[in-house]
Scaffold this motif. Structure first.
Motif, short mmCIF file in Angstrom:
data_model
loop_
_atom_site.label_atom_id
_atom_site.label_comp_id
_atom_site.label_asym_id
_atom_site.label_seq_id
_atom_site.Cartn_x
_atom_site.Cartn_y
_atom_site.Cartn_z
N LEU A 235 40.05 40.74 40.73
CA LEU A 235 40.90 39.57 40.70
C LEU A 235 41.05 38.87 39.49
CD1 LEU A 235 42.54 37.24 42.31
CD2 LEU A 235 40.19 36.34 42.54
N HIS A 236 40.07 38.86 38.54
CA HIS A 236 39.96 38.05 36.95
C HIS A 236 40.91 39.31 36.29
CE1 HIS A 236 37.93 34.48 37.67
NE2 HIS A 236 36.68 35.25 38.65
N ASN A 237 40.69 40.54 36.47
CA ASN A 237 41.56 41.27 35.99
C ASN A 237 42.91 41.32 35.98
OD1 ASN A 237 42.77 44.32 35.64
ND2 ASN A 237 41.17 44.36 34.33
N ARG A 238 43.56 41.28 37.34
CA ARG A 238 44.74 41.08 37.58
C ARG A 238 45.37 39.84 36.94
NH1 ARG A 238 43.05 43.38 42.73
NH2 ARG A 238 43.25 45.41 42.93
N ARG A 239 44.65 38.67 37.11
CA ARG A 239 44.92 37.42 36.45
C ARG A 239 45.23 37.52 35.08
NH1 ARG A 239 41.45 32.69 39.77
NH2 ARG A 239 42.44 32.75 41.78
N ALA A 240 44.09 38.11 34.42
CA ALA A 240 44.37 38.22 32.91
C ALA A 240 45.61 39.36 32.44
CB ALA A 240 43.00 38.95 32.45
N HIS B 272 51.06 46.24 23.59
CA HIS B 272 50.44 47.54 23.82
C HIS B 272 48.86 47.31 23.62
CE1 HIS B 272 49.29 51.91 23.59
NE2 HIS B 272 48.84 51.43 22.20
N GLU B 273 48.64 46.72 22.68
CA GLU B 273 47.24 46.42 22.31
C GLU B 273 46.36 45.72 23.38
OE1 GLU B 273 45.39 48.07 20.28
OE2 GLU B 273 47.33 48.89 19.21
N LEU B 274 47.24 44.68 24.14
CA LEU B 274 46.43 43.90 24.96
C LEU B 274 46.63 44.56 26.41
CD1 LEU B 274 47.92 40.21 24.18
CD2 LEU B 274 45.42 41.36 23.61
N ARG B 275 47.42 45.23 26.74
CA ARG B 275 47.61 45.96 28.25
C ARG B 275 46.86 47.09 28.26
NH1 ARG B 275 54.31 45.34 28.50
NH2 ARG B 275 54.39 43.31 29.45
N THR B 276 46.61 47.96 27.30
CA THR B 276 45.76 49.07 27.59
C THR B 276 44.45 48.85 27.74
OG1 THR B 276 47.34 50.32 25.97
CG2 THR B 276 45.43 51.13 26.39
N PRO B 277 43.74 47.95 26.98
CA PRO B 277 42.27 47.73 27.50
C PRO B 277 41.90 47.26 28.79
CG PRO B 277 42.76 47.06 25.12
CD PRO B 277 43.98 47.25 25.66
#
Length: 366
Positions: free
Chosen positions: A195-200, A165-170
């Motif tokens: 692109l970098h956001n989707r990779r993360a 939850h904590e990592l996906r929300t930001p």
């Protein structure tokens, strides 16, 4: 290799045989000495003058001389001693085998519990009853270790859920800000950020899924693996690579989401590490899932790296996070399946997941 039960039986029987032989030999020797001292020697001293032996009653021949009678008695005693020792040896083997089995029964119970344990059955305990001896202390120590391990696994699962939850929300908020807040005239920067956001996001999802698979299954249900294969193949078809599939009905007790991800990762890996115009074959027969592709040649020395996290093979079709096949191996282990990879003669890989045999997972690749 002889078992402890066999060794204990031989020790019991050997000690019994040794003490029996010593006892019976001692008794026979002492009996011989006593008969010589009390019968043979006094009679020999008295009978200095030979006297004809009278006939026995009813004209029967006389009894044998006393020394000969003593020899016959001692000989018979030795024969009976040998027969008795042989019989008692066989009896001691049987009794020793039964006693050793009873003594080792708690050890077998501890071993069976240890073999049955997995991350999804950590609630089981040996709970050995009986007197407070060394085996009871061993079983209680094992149960205490399982208590600590169960608490540790429960804490890690809570951490995974919270981290999810904590990592996906930001990241979701960040993606929305990029898509809505950045103007269209900086499209190149905007596309790179997305692109970098989707990779993360993909990396975090893969890491969380890997952690979940490594910690076993919380619950299982009957999953039609052949339907999962057909669904994944239908959704994963591409124009650049030809994908063919053949599946037979097979049911697995497991997690449907994890099994879907296993097949998805195998197909994605076979498509990504392929050549333009290549082929991918997906086969499910007899509980054995096989995925073959026509990708580049994979050196044999790289097989050990295939299922390790963050290990990538060189390819011109883009780079993944290096977690695809490591997740496959972890999901397979969680379902009691075996995984192994081999090279195709013309290039590419053949990856086999054996759900039917339920073997230990082999080296996994990424």
């Amino acid at each position: 290799m002889t078992t402890i039960r066999v060794r204990l039986t031989l020790i019991y029987s050997g000690l019994f045989l040794l003490t029996s032989v010593v006892l019976l030999v001692t008794v026979n020797v002492l009996l011989r000495q006593a008969m010589d001292a009390r019968l043979v020697q006094p009679v020999a001293q008295v009978a200095e003058v030979a006297v004809p032996a009278p006939l026995g009653p009813a004209g029967r021949p006389p009894l044998p001389p006393l020394p000969q009678l003593v020899e016959d008695v001692i000989g018979y005693q030795w024969e009976m001693t040998g027969l008795t020792v042989a019989i008692l040896t066989l009896v001691s083997l049987v009794v020793g085998w039964l006693v050793a089995g009873r003594l080792l029964r708690p050890v077998h119970r501890i071993t069976a519990t240890a073999q049955r344990l997995s991350l999804s059955t950590l609630h089981e305990r040996i709970a050995l009853a009986g007197p407070k001896d060394e085996l009871k202390e061993l079983a209680d120590t094992f149960d205490a270790m399982l208590d600590r391990l169960e608490r540790s696994v429960a804490g890690q699962r809570r951490f995974i859920a919270n981290a999810s939850h904590e990592l996906r929300t930001p990241l979701a908020v960040q993606r929305a800000a990029i898509e809505i807040g950045l103007p269209e005239d900086i499209g190149e920067i905007r596309d790179k950020l997305l692109l970098h956001n989707r990779r993360a996001e993909s990396l975090i999802d893969a890491l969380l899924l890997l952690a979940q698979a490594e910690h076993g299954l919380d619950g299982t249900s009957r999953v039609d693996l052949d339907q999962v294969v057909r669904l994944v193949v239908a959704e994963g078809r591409t124009d650049e690579v030809s994908v063919t599939a053949r599946s037979e009905p097979f049911v697995v007790d497991g997690d449907p989401v994890l099994l879907n991800r296993l097949v998805t990762n195998l197909l994605d890996n076979a498509v990504r590490y392929n050549r333009p115009g290549g082929t991918v074959e997906v086969t499910l027969a007899g509980g054995i899932l096989t995925v073959r592709n026509t990708g580049p040649h994979v050196p044999e020395e790289r097989f050990g790296d295939l299922f390790e996290p963050f290990r990538r093979l060189h390819t011109t079709r883009g780079q993944g996070a290096g977690l695809g096949l490591s997740i496959v191996a972890s999901i397979a282990r969680a379902h009691g399946a075996g995984v192994h990879a081999s090279a195709n003669p013309g290039g590419g890989l053949e990856i086999v997941v054996d759900f039917a045999r339920g073997a230990e997972a082999g080296p996994a690749g990424g």
